[in-house]
Design a protein around this motif. Structure first.
Motif, PDB file in Angstrom:
ATOM      1  N   THR A 215       0.849  -1.193   0.000  1.00  0.00           N
ATOM      2  CA  THR A 215       0.000   0.000   0.000  1.00  0.00           C
ATOM      3  C   THR A 215       0.886   1.243   0.000  1.00  0.00           C
ATOM      4  N   ASN A 216       0.455   2.258  -0.721  1.00  0.00           N
ATOM      5  CA  ASN A 216       1.178   3.537  -0.787  1.00  0.00           C
ATOM      6  C   ASN A 216       2.588   3.373  -1.374  1.00  0.00           C
ATOM      7  N   SER A 217       2.689   2.612  -2.476  1.00  0.00           N
ATOM      8  CA  SER A 217       3.979   2.480  -3.151  1.00  0.00           C
ATOM      9  C   SER A 217       3.866   2.737  -4.651  1.00  0.00           C
ATOM     10  N   ASP A 218       2.789   3.384  -5.070  1.00  0.00           N
ATOM     11  CA  ASP A 218       2.563   3.746  -6.468  1.00  0.00           C
ATOM     12  C   ASP A 218       3.660   4.698  -6.950  1.00  0.00           C
ATOM     13  N   THR A 219       4.150   4.500  -8.176  1.00  0.00           N
ATOM     14  CA  THR A 219       5.253   5.307  -8.717  1.00  0.00           C
ATOM     15  C   THR A 219       5.029   5.583 -10.196  1.00  0.00           C
ATOM     16  N   ARG A 220       5.432   6.777 -10.633  1.00  0.00           N
ATOM     17  CA  ARG A 220       5.432   7.143 -12.053  1.00  0.00           C
ATOM     18  C   ARG A 220       6.744   7.858 -12.363  1.00  0.00           C
ATOM     19  N   ARG A 221       7.371   7.501 -13.488  1.00  0.00           N
ATOM     20  CA  ARG A 221       8.575   8.231 -13.886  1.00  0.00           C
ATOM     21  C   ARG A 221       8.855   8.034 -15.370  1.00  0.00           C
ATOM     22  N   ALA A 250       6.719   9.253  -6.237  1.00  0.00           N
ATOM     23  CA  ALA A 250       6.990   7.879  -5.809  1.00  0.00           C
ATOM     24  C   ALA A 250       6.533   7.798  -4.365  1.00  0.00           C
ATOM     25  N   LYS A 251       5.442   7.104  -4.137  1.00  0.00           N
ATOM     26  CA  LYS A 251       4.892   7.019  -2.791  1.00  0.00           C
ATOM     27  C   LYS A 251       5.756   6.098  -1.935  1.00  0.00           C
ATOM     28  N   ASP A 252       5.836   6.415  -0.653  1.00  0.00           N
ATOM     29  CA  ASP A 252       6.741   5.733   0.267  1.00  0.00           C
ATOM     30  C   ASP A 252       5.937   4.972   1.313  1.00  0.00           C
ATOM     31  N   ALA A 253       6.017   3.632   1.259  1.00  0.00           N
ATOM     32  CA  ALA A 253       5.291   2.800   2.226  1.00  0.00           C
ATOM     33  C   ALA A 253       5.993   2.717   3.574  1.00  0.00           C
ATOM     34  N   LEU A 254       7.206   3.231   3.656  1.00  0.00           N
ATOM     35  CA  LEU A 254       8.030   3.210   4.865  1.00  0.00           C
ATOM     36  C   LEU A 254       8.387   1.772   5.265  1.00  0.00           C
ATOM     37  N   GLY A 255       9.287   1.672   6.244  1.00  0.00           N
ATOM     38  CA  GLY A 255       9.698   0.358   6.718  1.00  0.00           C
ATOM     39  C   GLY A 255       8.694  -0.219   7.700  1.00  0.00           C
ATOM     40  N   LEU A 256       8.844  -1.513   7.957  1.00  0.00           N
ATOM     41  CA  LEU A 256       7.966  -2.204   8.888  1.00  0.00           C
ATOM     42  C   LEU A 256       8.760  -2.722  10.084  1.00  0.00           C
ATOM     43  N   SER A 265       2.443  -6.705   2.842  1.00  0.00           N
ATOM     44  CA  SER A 265       2.017  -5.803   1.773  1.00  0.00           C
ATOM     45  C   SER A 265       1.481  -4.481   2.311  1.00  0.00           C
ATOM     46  N   MET A 266       1.451  -4.346   3.614  1.00  0.00           N
ATOM     47  CA  MET A 266       0.897  -3.139   4.207  1.00  0.00           C
ATOM     48  C   MET A 266       1.911  -1.994   4.184  1.00  0.00           C
ATOM     49  N   ALA A 267       1.423  -0.802   4.395  1.00  0.00           N
ATOM     50  CA  ALA A 267       2.270   0.357   4.665  1.00  0.00           C
ATOM     51  C   ALA A 267       2.105   0.729   6.128  1.00  0.00           C
ATOM     52  N   ASP A 268       3.131   1.321   6.703  1.00  0.00           N
ATOM     53  CA  ASP A 268       2.981   1.811   8.063  1.00  0.00           C
ATOM     54  C   ASP A 268       1.846   2.839   8.086  1.00  0.00           C
ATOM     55  N   PRO A 269       0.961   2.801   9.076  1.00  0.00           N
ATOM     56  CA  PRO A 269      -0.174   3.734   9.110  1.00  0.00           C
ATOM     57  C   PRO A 269       0.227   5.196   8.975  1.00  0.00           C
ATOM     58  N   ALA A 271       2.412   6.422   7.082  1.00  0.00           N
ATOM     59  CA  ALA A 271       2.647   6.746   5.677  1.00  0.00           C
ATOM     60  C   ALA A 271       1.366   7.215   5.001  1.00  0.00           C
ATOM     61  N   LEU A 272       0.251   6.582   5.350  1.00  0.00           N
ATOM     62  CA  LEU A 272      -1.031   6.973   4.770  1.00  0.00           C
ATOM     63  C   LEU A 272      -1.495   8.311   5.325  1.00  0.00           C
ATOM     64  N   ALA A 273      -1.294   8.517   6.627  1.00  0.00           N
ATOM     65  CA  ALA A 273      -1.743   9.766   7.241  1.00  0.00           C
ATOM     66  C   ALA A 273      -0.965  10.963   6.704  1.00  0.00           C
ATOM     67  N   ALA A 274       0.339  10.777   6.459  1.00  0.00           N
ATOM     68  CA  ALA A 274       1.189  11.889   6.005  1.00  0.00           C
ATOM     69  C   ALA A 274       1.318  11.943   4.490  1.00  0.00           C
ATOM     70  N   ARG A 275       0.741  10.948   3.774  1.00  0.00           N
ATOM     71  CA  ARG A 275       0.880  10.847   2.310  1.00  0.00           C
ATOM     72  C   ARG A 275       2.366  10.952   1.918  1.00  0.00           C
ATOM     73  N   THR A 276       3.172  10.114   2.521  1.00  0.00           N
ATOM     74  CA  THR A 276       4.619  10.146   2.284  1.00  0.00           C
ATOM     75  C   THR A 276       4.920   9.826   0.823  1.00  0.00           C
ATOM     76  N   ARG A 277       5.800  10.625   0.233  1.00  0.00           N
ATOM     77  CA  ARG A 277       6.133  10.472  -1.175  1.00  0.00           C
ATOM     78  C   ARG A 277       7.326  11.351  -1.500  1.00  0.00           C
ATOM     79  N   LYS A 278       7.888  11.114  -2.688  1.00  0.00           N
ATOM     80  CA  LYS A 278       9.007  11.916  -3.165  1.00  0.00           C
ATOM     81  C   LYS A 278       8.738  12.335  -4.605  1.00  0.00           C
ATOM     82  N   ILE A 279       9.169  13.554  -4.923  1.00  0.00           N
ATOM     83  CA  ILE A 279       9.024  14.116  -6.269  1.00  0.00           C
ATOM     84  C   ILE A 279      10.412  14.559  -6.718  1.00  0.00           C
TER      85      ILE A 279
END
Length: 719
Positions: A215-221, A250-256, A265-269, A271-279
């Motif tokens: 979750t939260n690992s979608d990427t486009r480049r 590039a969304k960041d699911a963070l470490g577990l 397959s989960m993301a750390d909670p 990551a979803l709350a902060a919408r972690t990502r990189k541009i």
């Protein structure tokens, strides 16, 4: 996935694979490629790989193409001995690459090793770099240099990775690739090459997208890579390089944590709350000019520049963002020649200088639901790094049996910061300079025409990166303030190796190495996503590397790369981490293992071709090809304290993984069509693909992918 299970023992895999390879090598027949004739960069001099007094591994274009969608360089670097190439499956943090333990602690990008593309540095003067500048779809070959000779590339050269873009052939050609795979992966590539008179051009445009396993690992480049060669005169060649990389997100699911791995397959909670990502967006141009004065003297000059924009949203407390706007440029000059001394003893030599500079505006502030909070700017500074280096190398053929290799590099590196945010009443400006002399001395014994034995020794150094110097440690917390008190780490390298060609179709490379460092940079304090460092320890890295390549028949070939390494702290130290306002002090004992470095690693590959493998530089034959790869790694620690308690489990289990590849080539009219099918992790084994070293919240682990598939279609059309 149960991280507490008994670790897999790689000894049986290693013994079986080595035994098979050695047995098959005894029956090696005529080869399609003479392994004696491959030419590489041996330090700063070109030399036949077999004669080079160093561990140098090459990866050819066919290997790159057979790896699949050609997105991550970790997909091919795992076959180079001494290299640990970990695919995070997290495009917000880049792949994790270390060479003989250097670069293992990097939390993002690469550090501690040098990355060079088409003669242009992709590593900054402070040693930090990104692999995103490498366009694998247009890369013709890669070279990995390890050991003492790598120190001739200056700061943070624990190893050197060089990539070379293909050049235009005599006939114009268009190429199209389309890939699809598990977890919503798509990959396209369009490539055009043409030569007109004395001008050749290769233009490559590729796209990549993936929804992601987690979750939260979608990427486009997307990426554009172009190389234009101009033979201005018979003795003068100019190469122009243009590279543009654009990653809208590039969304960041963070470490577990260890107890979260059951739902890998989960993301750390957070990551979803902060919408972690990189541009990220990077643009780079460069030119390399080569002029041949005569048969004994060649001159070269390179000039490059570019920009990089990086915006990252993090799950800190409070949530925040970091923005980096970088400009970089550099100049290199060198003269390369050959001559004779004394009693007609041949000498090849090179002298030169590298001048590089980078500056970036570093800003940070608070965020709300993954967007910048207006008026929340809390950091604004200009960081600069620069180097002015001089180098020389000579290979002196003492007689028919002995070659002396010597070299030296004088390095001057400066880190500087100007604080443009003074509202907090603190001026964090400062600067620090580092100077180092890195000598190299080696001797090669040409024992037989097909057997070389060498010994090499050298010194290297590694300055802090600007990211490591960006935070200072107070008595109670970590503050965003330039730290000029960090020393460079110095290393002594010793390598003994051999290269043996039992036949023209089989080869064995083996090397033993020992590296001792002083003033190793380690974590002093970590809190709220901010980490400060300190020079606190001595380390020892020692190990053995083995590489075997065999062309058993025209239709079958195999290779093995094995590494055994022991990387430990020779001196204890203390560090601390703060989570939810609770600070924990950790004592790291002498003898602990350095994190993110598996003690054993094995890569084996067996390939079959229906019509036979083509010689280097020739087109592959039509028909079917198949390959099976085994990748095995032992367990590795994720933190300095090597903790394995129920509340702080930091040991990533070892694993073995099988990958299969199948290709078939057709001729359809004028077009040459290739179909590709690949399956990774055939047995769908649980694995940890990489670790986040010393993560303060104990979110160390990034899970590997389960069984996944890739299909592709490629077409080459003469124009």
């Amino acid at each position: 996935m149960n991280p507490f299970k008994i670790q897999r023992n790689l000894k049986s895999h290693t013994a079986l694979s080595l035994g098979m390879c050695l047995c098959l090598s005894a029956h090696a027949q005529s080869t399609t490629t003479d392994l004696r004739e491959v030419v590489v960069q041996s330090g700063r001099l070109e030399q036949k790989q077999f004669d080079a007094p160093a561990s140098i591994y090459t990866i050819d274009a066919d290997t790159l193409r057979s790896s699949g969608p050609q997105v991550n360089i970790s997909d091919v670097l795992n076959r180079a001995p001494g290299v640990v190439a970990l695919n995070r499956n997290n495009y917000a943090q880049d792949v994790q690459i270390s060479i003989r333990g250097f670069g293992a602690r990097s939390a993002f990008g690469i550090r501690g090793i040098r990355l060079i593309t088409d003669g242009i540095p992709s590593s900054m003067p402070d040693g930090q770099g990104q692999t995103s500048s490498v366009s694998m779809t247009s890369t013709d070959r890669m070279e990995v240099l390890t050991g003492p000779l790598a120190q001739l590339y200056g700061n943070a050269s624990g190893g050197v990775i060089q990539t070379f873009t293909r050049e235009a052939g005599d006939d114009p050609e268009a190429q199209v690739q389309v890939y699809a795979g598990s977890f919503g992966m798509t990959r396209t590539d369009s490539q055009f090459s043409q030569r007109s008179g004395n001008v050749g051009m290769v233009v490559d445009y590729s796209t990549f997208a993936i929804e992601g396993y987690r979750t939260n690992s979608d990427t486009r480049r997307q990426q554009l890579n172009s190389v234009i060669t101009v033979d201005a005169k018979p003795d003068t060649r100019i190469k122009f390089i243009v590279n543009v990389f654009d990653m809208p997100y590039a969304k960041d699911a963070l470490g577990l944590k260890a107890n979260q791995l059951a739902a890998s397959s989960m993301a750390d909670p957070s990551a979803l709350a902060a919408r972690t990502r990189k541009i990220v967006k990077q643009e780079q141009t460069g030119a390399v000019v080569e002029h041949t004065v005569d048969s004994d003297l060649k001159l070269q000059a390179r000039l490059y520049g570019g920009t990089r924009s990086n915006l990252q949203f993090q799950a800190t407390t409070p949530t925040g963002w970091i923005g980096l706007e970088r400009q970089f440029e550099g100049l290199g000059l060198q003269a390369k020649g050959k001559g004779t001394v004394f009693n007609d003893q041949r000498v090849n030599w090179v002298v030169g200088t590298d001048i590089d500079h980078a500056q970036e505006q570093r800003q940070s502030g608070n965020s709300t639901l993954g967007d910048k909070t207006p008026g929340s700017l809390k950091r604004n500074e200009l960081n600069e790094t620069s180097n002015r280096d001089y180098f020389a190398q000579a290979n002196w053929l003492l007689n028919e049996r002995y070659t002396l290799t010597t070299g030296v590099r004088q390095s001057n590196v400066t880190l500087k910061s100007r604080d443009d945010y003074l509202a907090d009443g603190v001026n964090g400006s400062g600067s620090v300079s580092y100077k180092a002399t890195s000598p190299v001395l080696g001797l090669t014994w040409h024992a037989q025409d097909n057997l070389n034995i060498y010994i090499n020794q050298g010194k290297g150094f590694e300055t802090p990166t600007m990211a490591e110097a960006a935070y200072s440690n107070t008595t109670t917390s970590v503050v965003g303030q330039f730290n000029p008190n960090l020393n460079a780490s110095y290393s002594n390298h010793l390598e003994v190796g051999t290269k043996w060609l039992p036949t023209s179709s089989s080869r064995m490379d083996a090397a033993w190495f020992q590296i001792k460092t002083t003033d190793e940079l380690v974590v002093s304090r970590s809190a709220s996503g901010q980490t400060s460092y300190v020079n606190a320890s001595k380390t020892t890295r020692e190990g053995f590397e083995l590489a075997l390549r065999n062309q058993h028949t025209k239709h079958i070939r195999s290779q093995i790369s094995a590494t055994v390494i022991r990387a430990t702290y020779d001196q204890g130290f203390s560090s601390s981490a703060t989570t939810n306002n609770v600070t924990t002090l950790t004592n790291v004992a002498a003898g602990n293992s350095l994190p993110a470095i598996p003690k054993r690693q094995l890569f084996t590959s067996l390939q079959w071709s229906e019509k036979g493998f083509a010689a280097a530089g020739q087109k592959s034959a039509l028909g079917l090809e198949a390959g099976l790869d085994l990748i095995s790694r032992s367990s590795m620690w994720a933190n300095d304290s090597n903790s394995a308690t129920a509340t702080d489990y930091a040991l990533a289990p070892g694993y073995s993984q099988l990958n299969a590849r199948l290709r078939r080539r057709y001729q359809v009219g004028l077009a040459r069509v290739e179909a590709f099918v690949g399956v990774d992790n055939l047995t769908s084994k649980d694995s940890i693909s990489s670790v986040i070293v010393n993560q303060s919240k104990q979110q160390y682990f990034e899970p590997g992918l389960p069984r996944s598939w890739i299909i592709g279609l490629q077409s080459q059309i003469p124009l």
